[in-house]
Design a protein around this motif. Structure first.
Motif, short mmCIF file in Angstrom:
data_model
loop_
_atom_site.label_atom_id
_atom_site.label_comp_id
_atom_site.label_asym_id
_atom_site.label_seq_id
_atom_site.Cartn_x
_atom_site.Cartn_y
_atom_site.Cartn_z
N THR A 143 0.92 -1.30 0.23
CA THR A 143 -0.17 -0.01 -0.07
C THR A 143 0.93 1.19 -0.12
OG1 THR A 143 -1.65 -1.38 1.30
CG2 THR A 143 -2.04 1.19 1.17
N LEU A 144 1.85 1.18 0.86
CA LEU A 144 2.82 2.37 0.81
C LEU A 144 3.58 2.74 -0.70
CD1 LEU A 144 4.49 4.22 2.74
CD2 LEU A 144 6.11 2.54 3.23
N PHE A 145 3.82 1.61 -1.21
CA PHE A 145 4.38 1.75 -2.75
C PHE A 145 3.51 2.47 -3.38
CE2 PHE A 145 5.44 0.19 -6.82
CZ PHE A 145 6.71 0.80 -6.94
N ARG A 146 2.16 2.11 -3.42
CA ARG A 146 1.18 2.56 -4.41
C ARG A 146 0.90 3.95 -4.01
NH1 ARG A 146 -4.67 0.30 -4.35
NH2 ARG A 146 -4.81 1.22 -2.42
N ILE A 147 1.10 4.25 -2.74
CA ILE A 147 0.74 5.80 -2.23
C ILE A 147 1.72 6.65 -2.90
CG2 ILE A 147 0.53 7.21 -0.50
CD1 ILE A 147 -0.66 5.11 1.20
N THR A 148 3.12 6.18 -2.76
CA THR A 148 4.25 6.87 -3.33
C THR A 148 4.12 7.30 -4.82
OG1 THR A 148 5.47 5.90 -1.27
CG2 THR A 148 6.70 7.18 -3.07
N SER A 149 3.95 6.09 -5.69
CA SER A 149 3.78 6.27 -6.95
C SER A 149 2.79 7.34 -7.36
CB SER A 149 3.69 4.90 -7.50
OG SER A 149 2.18 4.52 -7.13
N ASN A 150 1.63 7.00 -6.91
CA ASN A 150 0.47 8.07 -6.95
C ASN A 150 1.08 9.62 -6.69
OD1 ASN A 150 -1.43 6.16 -7.83
ND2 ASN A 150 -2.17 6.00 -5.74
N ALA A 151 1.69 9.78 -5.58
CA ALA A 151 2.09 11.18 -5.34
C ALA A 151 3.16 11.52 -6.27
CB ALA A 151 2.90 11.11 -3.86
N MET A 152 3.99 10.81 -7.02
CA MET A 152 5.06 11.25 -7.82
C MET A 152 4.26 11.61 -9.38
SD MET A 152 8.02 8.98 -9.83
CE MET A 152 6.81 7.70 -10.41
N ILE A 153 3.32 10.78 -9.56
CA ILE A 153 2.45 11.07 -10.79
C ILE A 153 1.90 12.34 -10.73
CG2 ILE A 153 0.59 10.37 -12.36
CD1 ILE A 153 3.01 8.67 -12.58
N ASN A 154 1.19 12.80 -9.58
CA ASN A 154 0.44 14.03 -9.39
C ASN A 154 1.66 15.21 -9.31
OD1 ASN A 154 -2.05 12.85 -9.01
ND2 ASN A 154 -1.88 12.52 -6.86
#
Length: 634
Positions: A196-207
């Motif tokens: 879950t932590l990895f998915r949150i970080t990738s979403n933040a990077m895309i934003n």
């Protein structure tokens, strides 16, 4: 409970809200608080209902550091003044907050850097854009297209990561549903949190990449507008310059034609009277022009009835040299009988008043709230806060009561001479009670000359000899037997409610007849009510006037103003003693009104002072005589 603790992000405004536990003290420990992250500021409240009226604390992330303690704890500090020890309900929630805080901090730092550099970068970039023309514009568009393609690639990767991450979480959830030992279940839950932590970080990077693309497109439009405006302005300037060149050429031809017509032989007789009138007019105009062989000094005599003038009147002297000053009436030229060369000198009338100060409303707090603790020379002051004179002219005003030095030069007794010198030291502050404005800082090498040879027998010259720190040198010499010199450096501190000015440097007075050499320093000046209320000035401290020839000494004390004191305001007291410490004269008065001196006939130790336990000295004196009184203001 877990839903209430989960932060609720709002993507467009970069706002993050949620419940976090905050360390309060050792008695209460961690307490749940509602935190709001918006525009680079992290604020917290006790409840969500307090958001409209009561903020419990705010920290600016632009200057803050974010550190992680363990799985759920993290610390935010801005260098010691504010430190928040926070704890999330789980590691995933903590990472969400860490990611949001780091992004907000990066954005706040970037915005601060842009605001600091916007004044320098934009003007310097405009000429480059203008020179580059269309190539620069196409280069920007190409860079934007490349960035857009990269962001699309990142978005595709994000979709794949989300898809595979969801599949991984489903598989882990199925494993978690099986009946396994306790240790295996803990491991599976830990892996789930990591995914879950990895998915949150990738979403933040895309934003963040999307925000960057939007920002680049916005700046591109602004650059295009600036480029177009520069092109139009250049075309207008070229047209104007061409028109001016044509007009200049036309005027030159017309002038040459007129000059040739006047010089022709046919018009010689008719042009005689007109030529004579023109030459007279030219002579009048040339009177104010710079002459190639000018005399060394130009004496400007004045009407003797105005020689006793206050320092406010002296503040207008430098404008007397301006030819367009309407307040000065220039009289016909007269023969200077004192000059052996019989040179012509214009007689000028001293003006009797100075213009009124413009009354502009001024919010000093908006200017000086960021200047607390700084030196006066480092504070950008509004012009309305200044006097329309330079510090050199203000320093020359110390000579307003030069009559005291004239009287001192005639004294046979060195102790009586000391009284007049001390009174002169006090007289320099006579008009400061009304002078709340700050003089302008002089340029390095700037001079101010005050020539009163004809009226008062002295001539003064003041020069700015250092710029940082500001320092001035002043020298005055009199035909009546005294010389005065001083070097003044001003140290100052702004303390919020008041401004302290500490003059550094020594004043020297030398008398030719007796060869007595006196020195003293200036006292501290304090300007009160800088922010709120009416400005008022106070002088406080002590002055020791020392005669280095005889060893005599005068100790002057400027009492600071106190609301509870029953003494006279702005009081000054002093004792003149010989080299053995025996008192001969007692001085008393105020630094804004007058000074008196009394001859000491006998001195004795009196009763004890109740506050310090010291014995007071009692002086038996004759009737007081007036040393100095302030001139009435114009």
């Amino acid at each position: 409970m877990s839903e209430a603790k989960t932060p609720t992000p709002t993507p467009p405004g970069d706002t993050y809200k949620g419940w976090v536990f905050k360390w309060t003290n050792y008695i209460k420990g961690y307490q749940r608080r509602w935190f709001v992250l918006s525009n680079g500021l992290l604020s917290y409240y006790r409840t969500q209902a307090e958001m409209g009226h009561t903020c419990r604390g705010t920290i600016n992330l632009a200057t803050a550091t974010i550190t992680v303690d363990d799985a759920c704890n993290f610390v935010i500090s801005n260098g010691g003044a504010q430190t928040y020890h926070l704890k999330a309900s789980c590691e995933v929630e903590r990472q969400r907050w860490i990611t949001a805080l780091e992004l907000a901090k990066a954005k706040a730092v970037r915005m601060q850097a842009e605001s600091d550099d916007s004044g320098d970068d934009f003007p310097s970039s405009s000429p480059r854009i203008t020179q580059g023309g269309g190539s620069q514009n196409s280069e920007v568009q190409s860079a934007l297209r490349t960035l857009s393609n990269k962001v699309e690639d990142l978005s595709t990767c994000n979709d794949l990561i989300s898809k595979h991450g969801s599949a991984l979480q489903r598989s882990l959830a199925e494993l978690d549903g099986l009946r396994l030992t306790g240790e295996a279940g803990d491991k599976i839950r830990q892996v789930t949190e990591r995914a879950t932590l990895f998915r949150i970080t990738s979403n933040a990077m895309i934003n963040a990449c999307r925000d960057f693309l939007t920002l680049a497109q916005t700046h591109s439009k602004r650059w295009q507008k600036a480029l177009q405006a520069e092109r139009e302005q250049r075309v207008r300037l070229e047209e104007t310059l061409e028109q001016l060149a044509k007009q200049h050429n036309h005027l030159e031809r017309a002038f040459r034609g007129a000059a040739q017509a006047n010089a022709s032989p046919d018009n010689k007789g008719a042009a005689g009277p007109g030529k004579g009138e023109a030459s007279d007019e030219d002579d009048d105009n040339e009177f104010f022009d710079a002459m190639e062989e000018a005399p060394e000094f130009i004496t400007v005599p004045a009407d003797p009835q105005f020689h006793k003038r206050s320092s406010s009147n002296i503040s207008g002297l430098n404008s007397e040299l301006c030819a367009d000053d309407q307040s000065l009436n220039e009289e016909p030229l007269a023969m200077n009988q004192e000059s052996p060369s019989q040179e012509l000198v214009p007689l000028k009338k001293r003006r009797t008043r100075i213009p009124d100060k413009p009354n502009y409303s001024l919010n000093l707090w908006s200017i000086m709230k960021n200047c607390i603790g700084k030196e006066l020379s480092k504070i950008p002051m509004p012009v309305n806060f200044n006097e329309p004179i330079s510090m050199l002219q203000r320093l020359s005003e110390d000579l307003e009561y030069h009559e005291l030095l004239d009287k001192a030069a005639k004294c046979q007794n060195s102790l009586e001479q000391m009284c007049y010198v001390a009174a002169f030291a006090v007289s320099a502050y006579s008009t400061t009670v009304y002078r709340t404005g700050k003089p302008f800082n002089p340029l390095l090498g700037e001079t101010y000359e005050l020539d009163r040879k004809r009226e008062s027998g002295y001539r003064s010259l003041c020069e700015q000899v250092s710029h940082h720190p500001p320092a001035a040198a002043h020298h005055a010499i009199s035909d009546r037997g005294w010389t005065l010199r001083q070097e003044i450096t001003v140290a100052s501190k702004f303390r919020g409610k008041y401004l302290s000015i500490m003059p550094l440097g020594t004043i020297h007075a030398v008398f030719e007849k007796s060869n007595n050499h006196y020195t003293w320093k200036k006292v501290n000046t304090t300007v009160h009510n800088i922010i709120v209320g009416k400005l008022w000035i106070d002088q406080s401290g002590e002055i020791d006037v020392v005669n280095h020839t005889t060893g005599d000494r005068c100790h002057l004390k400027f009492a600071p103003y106190s609301y509870f004191s029953r003494d006279v305001a702005r009081k000054v007291t002093g004792v003149v003693m010989d080299k053995d410490g025996k008192a001969h004269y007692v001085l008393s008065g105020t630094w804004d009104e007058k000074m008196e001196f009394s001859k000491v006939m006998q001195s004795s130790r009196g009763g004890e002072n109740g506050t310090e336990g010291k014995q007071k000295t009692v002086y038996q004196t004759l009737k007081a005589r007036e040393l100095w009184r302030r001139n009435p203001l114009p």
